[in-house]
Structure formats: C-alpha cells, structure tokens
Design a protein around this motif. Sequence first.
Motif, short mmCIF file in Angstrom:
data_model
loop_
_atom_site.label_atom_id
_atom_site.label_comp_id
_atom_site.label_asym_id
_atom_site.label_seq_id
_atom_site.Cartn_x
_atom_site.Cartn_y
_atom_site.Cartn_z
N LYS A 1 0.96 -1.65 -0.34
CA LYS A 1 -0.64 -0.14 -0.70
C LYS A 1 0.73 1.39 -0.17
N ALA A 2 1.44 1.20 0.58
CA ALA A 2 2.97 2.21 1.23
C ALA A 2 3.56 2.46 -0.45
N LEU A 3 3.80 1.44 -1.10
CA LEU A 3 4.83 2.15 -2.31
C LEU A 3 3.95 2.19 -3.33
N ALA A 4 2.70 1.85 -3.17
CA ALA A 4 1.90 1.69 -4.24
C ALA A 4 0.92 3.38 -4.74
N LYS A 5 1.76 4.62 -2.92
CA LYS A 5 0.78 5.85 -3.32
C LYS A 5 2.62 6.98 -3.19
N ASN A 6 3.86 5.64 -2.95
CA ASN A 6 4.55 6.76 -2.89
C ASN A 6 4.59 6.76 -4.98
N ILE A 7 4.94 5.57 -5.59
CA ILE A 7 4.64 5.75 -6.76
C ILE A 7 3.39 6.70 -7.14
N VAL A 8 1.99 7.01 -7.04
CA VAL A 8 1.23 7.87 -7.24
C VAL A 8 1.72 9.09 -7.18
N ALA A 9 2.83 9.25 -5.74
CA ALA A 9 3.44 10.89 -5.68
C ALA A 9 4.25 11.14 -6.42
N TYR A 10 5.56 10.01 -7.06
CA TYR A 10 6.34 10.17 -7.44
C TYR A 10 6.13 10.58 -9.39
N ARG A 11 4.79 10.27 -9.54
CA ARG A 11 4.84 10.70 -11.06
C ARG A 11 4.26 12.12 -10.67
N GLU A 12 2.81 12.16 -9.49
CA GLU A 12 2.25 13.10 -9.27
C GLU A 12 4.06 14.71 -8.98
N GLN B 1 10.16 -7.94 -8.46
CA GLN B 1 8.63 -8.44 -9.04
C GLN B 1 7.86 -7.98 -10.03
N CYS B 2 8.31 -6.37 -9.48
CA CYS B 2 6.87 -5.72 -10.30
C CYS B 2 7.12 -5.16 -11.67
N ALA B 3 7.93 -5.03 -11.45
CA ALA B 3 8.88 -4.61 -13.59
C ALA B 3 8.01 -4.69 -14.65
N GLY B 4 7.54 -6.33 -14.37
CA GLY B 4 7.12 -6.75 -16.13
C GLY B 4 5.84 -6.81 -16.10
N PHE B 5 4.89 -6.11 -14.54
CA PHE B 5 3.55 -5.51 -15.10
C PHE B 5 3.68 -4.43 -14.90
N MET B 6 4.18 -3.55 -14.67
CA MET B 6 3.92 -2.51 -14.94
C MET B 6 4.61 -1.81 -16.63
N GLN C 1 12.74 4.07 -14.16
CA GLN C 1 12.72 5.16 -12.97
C GLN C 1 11.81 4.24 -12.36
N LEU C 2 11.11 3.46 -11.70
CA LEU C 2 10.66 2.79 -10.72
C LEU C 2 12.04 2.89 -9.47
N LEU C 3 13.07 2.75 -9.97
CA LEU C 3 13.50 2.93 -9.01
C LEU C 3 14.49 3.84 -7.66
N LYS C 4 13.53 4.89 -8.67
CA LYS C 4 13.56 5.99 -7.35
C LYS C 4 13.13 6.92 -7.24
N VAL C 5 11.97 5.67 -6.98
CA VAL C 5 10.81 5.93 -5.88
C VAL C 5 10.79 5.51 -4.78
N ALA C 6 10.48 6.11 -3.63
CA ALA C 6 10.83 6.35 -2.91
C ALA C 6 10.81 4.78 -1.88
N LYS C 7 11.54 4.29 -1.14
CA LYS C 7 11.63 2.69 -0.27
C LYS C 7 11.68 1.33 -1.48
N LEU C 8 11.44 1.83 -3.15
CA LEU C 8 11.26 0.93 -3.73
C LEU C 8 12.85 -0.01 -4.42
N GLY C 9 12.66 -0.30 -3.39
CA GLY C 9 14.68 -1.37 -4.07
C GLY C 9 14.35 -2.03 -5.54
N PRO C 10 15.12 -2.75 -5.77
CA PRO C 10 15.96 -3.85 -6.52
C PRO C 10 14.95 -5.13 -6.78
#
Length: 713
Positions: free
Chosen positions: A502-513, A537-542, A523-532
């Motif tokens: 939940k927290a990472l999802a909010k961070n992704i939206v905040a980064y986008r805004e 786990q997520c990159a292929g589904f985005m 660029q997902l790796l620049k999102v707060a708290k989203l590590g390698p």
Amino acid sequence: MDIIKQLQDELKIGRHQVEAAVKLIDEGNTIPFIARYRKEATGSLNDEVLRNLDERLRYLRNLEERKEAVLSSIREQEKLTPELEKQILDAATLVAVEDLYRPYRPKRRTRATIAKEKGLEPLANLISLQMLTTPLEEIAKDYISEEKGVANVQEAIDGAKDILAETVSDNAGFRTYIRKATMDQGILSSSTKDDTVSSVYEMYYHHEEPVKKTAGHRVLALNRGEKEKILTVKITAPRDQILRYLEKQLITRENPYTTPALKEVAEDSYDRLIAPAIEREIRSSLTEMAEDGAIKVFGKNLEQLLMQPPIENRVVLGWDPAFRTGCKLAVVDGTGKVLDTVVIYPTAPQNKVEESKRIVKNLIKKYHISLISVGNGTASRESEQVIVEMLKEIPEKVQYIIVNEAGASVYSASKLATEEFPKFDVGQRSAVSIARRLQDPLSELVKIDPKSIGVGQYQHDMNQKHLSETLQGVVEDCVNKVGVDLNTASASLLEYISGISKALAKNIVAYREENGVFTNRRQLLKVAKLGPKAFEQCAGFMRIKGGDNPLDGTSVHPESYEAAGKLLSRLGYEPDQILAGGLKGISKKITNPSKLSAELGIGEITLFDIAKELEKPARDPRDEMPKPILRTDVLDMKDLTPGMILKGTVRNVIDFGAFVDIGVHQDGLVHISQMTERFIKHPLEAVSVGDIVEVKVLSVDLNKKRISLTMKL
C-alpha cells in the motif's frame, strides 16, 4: 515428514517443481511473479497450483512445529517412548497429533485428577487388571479415608471409574475409531421448537441426512440457523456399535466383579467425555470443508467478475437509481474522467418523468453518450422503464445495461472515494463507480473490499482471515494477469501488483505527480523505498505507453531485455516495430528453439513467452471473455412465460446452481440438474460468472419472485 514428498503427492507434480517453488517462495518471491517469470524453474506451474502449494506448505510447516513442541513437552515429562515418538512423527494431521498428545497434555482439574489426589489410582489399576477374586465393594473398603475425602465404598468405586473413563477418553486409537465410525455412519439432523413459524430455514425444520453425504451449502445453512437460534443441530452416532467396540477393547477377561464396572466405564467415557468432543470436532471439520468449498467458489466467481472485458472508449452515463432521494447521474468520458453530475427525480414520490427525460436527452446530446450503466438496486426497474421510453424518443443510438452495483455504496462512503472525489456526495460517487465498472471492471472493483462484491454465499459466516487471504490472492492474480499502465493506474490498483505494498503504491503515485509521467521502467528505482527486490517483482507487470523503450510497453521483464533485443536483430526486426504491430507470426520464424535459447542465454519457455509478447504487445487476457449484453428494450417478470428462450448473464454461481440475469428485475435460478445433460459435481464445471448463456424459462412464481430456468434447450 518429508514435506516436499507430501506436496508432490498431494498436488501430483514433480519433485523438482515442488523444490523450485518452495525455494522461490522462501526467497520472498510473489506467486504472480513466480507463475509469470519463473516458468523454467517450476516447469510452468500456474498461479492456482502455486497458491495451493503455498497454503499447504504453511500448514505442513505448522504441523512439524507442533510435533516438535509436543515431543519436547512429553520428553520433559520423561514419558516419551520410541513407539509414541514414531506415531507422533508419522501423524499426517494436527488432529492426529493432538489425539496422541491428549494423555500428556497438562490438564485442568477433572473428576479423574481429583480421584487421583484422593489416592484412588491403585483401585483403578486393580479394576483394569480384571483379576479380582472377591467383590469390588470388599476391595474398595480399603480406600475409604476421611483424611483424603473418600467417605464410603461407592465414592471410592466412582472415583476409580472416573480415572478409567479419562484413560479411555485419552486413548488416540479409540478416538480415531470413534471419529471414523461417526463420520461414516453418523446422522446429521436439525429440528426447531416451533415449526409453525415461517422462515428461510423451513426445509431444515425436520431434516436428517448421513454426515458423510452432507453438502457444504447445507452445513453453512444449518450453522446459520443454529446461530440465529431457529434450529437445533446435532449428530447422532452409532452409539451401540461404539460401546460394543469399547467394551471389547476394555474387557480382556471375563470377571464377574470387574466386567459390570468396565461396561459402566465405557458408557460414561463415551457419553460424557468422547461423544461431545467428537461431535464438536466433526461439526468443526464439516464447517471447515464447507467454508473451503464456498471460499473456492467465491474466488472463482470473483475472478470471472474481475476479468470481464472492459467497454473502452465510450462515453458512459452512470445511473444510481433511488426513490425518495432521486437518481444520481454521472457522465464519464472514455478515459474514466467525470464530465458532469446531476440528480433527477423520475421515480416515486416525485415522479418528474418528463423533466428527467429532458435532462438526460440534453446530456446525451452534449456529451455524445452512447451507453447508460444502471445500478441494479432499489428503483432500478422503474429507472429502466423511463430509460427505455426515452431511448425510443431520441435519434441517437444509445444502449443501456444493468450492472451489479454490489459494493458501490461501500466504496462511495469509503476514505478512498472521499480522497478521489472530495467535492462529491455519496450518491454522485456511487454513480461514477457504476459507470466506471462498465468501462474497466478490474480498475473499479479493486477499490472495494472483495467480500462486498456479492458473488459468494454465506461470506459473513466464514473464517474471515482465510476468506480475505483467498480473495486478496484472486484480485492479485487478476491484476497481474492484465498488468497496469504505470502512468494512469490508481494507488488502489497498483497495490495489488506483485511486490508493491500500500505504502509503495502511494509513493509511486506521489512520484508521478511530482516528476511527471514515467518514461522508462528503471525510473521506478527512484521511487522512495522501492528497492531492487520490489523492482524485480513488479517491473514486468507495469506498462509504459510511448516511453523511451518499446519493450516497456510489453510484459517482457527487464531482466530479459537483452535477450529480446538479440532475438529481434537475429530475426531482422527493429524495436520500433513492436508497438506498430509489425511482428505478427514471429514465433513461426523460430525454427531451432533449443539452439536459439542457448545462444540468447534464456530457457525455451521464456523464449516463446517473449516471442508471443512481441507479436501481441500487452495483450489483454480479458479480450477472450464474453462481452456483456447491451439492451435497448425492457422485459418484465409478468412478460415471462414457460418455454421462452432468452439470453442472460451469469451473475453468481453457488453450490446448487447459478443465478442468471435475463433482463428482468429478478435473477432466475438454473439448478445444477438443469445445466447440462452430463453429470456434474459442481455448477462451476458448466458456467462461470460473466458467461453469456441461453436459457429457457421453466416456471415463474410472481408471489415469491422466483424464476426457474434451464440450460437444457
């Protein structure tokens, strides 16, 4: 216990597949990631098998932990024999372990422990040896003791029998036999105090059936009737047979002085200690099985509902019907953006039909609305009549559809809806939700607690933790199968993506805004708290449309970009051709897959997955599902006659049939026996939620609002 072997046998898959899956789960990989990007390792196990494996793995590990705790407790008491240790280690279920542990479990004070404190254990041992040559009463005189609280002969004998009764009750072998006999020959029955009172449980007022034949939905219905204090439910075991068995085990010598006492011990032990416990256990295991079955059906229904194909690029009017407070309308464009909202009063008590029609006609003209999505709640019939009349009066081609609005009110009052539409009231939010769940059911329905979506039965009576876990898993699998657009997905959709909390999802939206749209997946790796690890786990589904790298718009995983690039150049293509759709038939050009995959440094399965994805980038698995039925005219229950053949949409599947929406206010029931000519064990073998089916009307009961349908045409 060899857990890997156990899982292999239960799931009927290879040992290497189990080992690989367990290793990947232990390394913190999610089920959708393993199912999609680790097919080589697991031999292409799908998400359903992997979820079953994960659940059973947790159970078996718990079982092993419990065995260790039990062994260590018995060891501390210095009562562990090699035979007992082997029995505990070989036990296949928690019930079996607890049965074996029963005699050694620290007990609260029972009649038997009190008798032991009074020094009556030696008398109990004498009775069980069955070698008395004088009457039991004579022997018992020696145990009368004022100091220990044994006042007379009868008290001494009763205390000794209490000790023996508890020993019988603690015997794991006896319990196993009794449990099996009760399961195989027991009768589950229900009754009521007053059978003149009308209720939904009438069919259970005088009901009985064999325990082993009881269907899950009946178990849940009986439980609910009992909880509401309308029904009394009990299990009747083959008592005489069980007592004969216990006597045979206890009475090893014919002794006139001890045989009567041991018969009483058998009866007391069974009636007072064993039977109530076994009945509780069996009721509880029937409930567990019924819940598991119902949760599986709920999960399957939910999956079908979430995977319904979106109706894209159409301006939709969402219509939340009501009487007193008026119908709330919301106009939503092809991207889901709200263009307008209004309240009209075409229904009782105001009945402003003409004024309402004029408002809706103006909206249709102004926004080029081509579809009206009407919620199926209160006043939906009345709203539908108004819509159909109006559609006949206008030149524009507009269709309407009745959508299941279950959960819309839950969503519209939620914190999430308040954040999304701070200036809207509950009704306006609900109308927006009704429109959007037609445009993209998945994106809209993930905002609602899956339990509120209304495609299960008895969901409030179940183990809520297990239900939530299963439904979360279903939503997660669906969202990851479809994938998300990284630049438009809401936080509530993103949080279901593999590896995203939940927290990472909010961070992704905040980064986008803050930084504008993502132009590449890295660029997902620049999102707060989203590590390698989360990125893996997520990159292929985005997905990113029109980004720096055409592969970011596909479900090819970044770890395979190099291989995909080499594959393209090997076959004479440029990356830019991917999104232009110029790579059809690329799979057929792979003539020597084993050689090519070795050269590219990937497995054959991955090679063909990449090729398939390049042929149809970001293909939507929902496209293969049946499209919803759009209507232009209305049907009333009164219009139905037996023999009529109609098309309908399956709204809900339950253990004994399926409810089908045929365009009248009441869904019709197709009983399991009316689904197909062949024998089926469960309706899910024939239909799923969202299926479009052809049905024939069997009967219509206007008073009870019941419609019986058949699919046997």
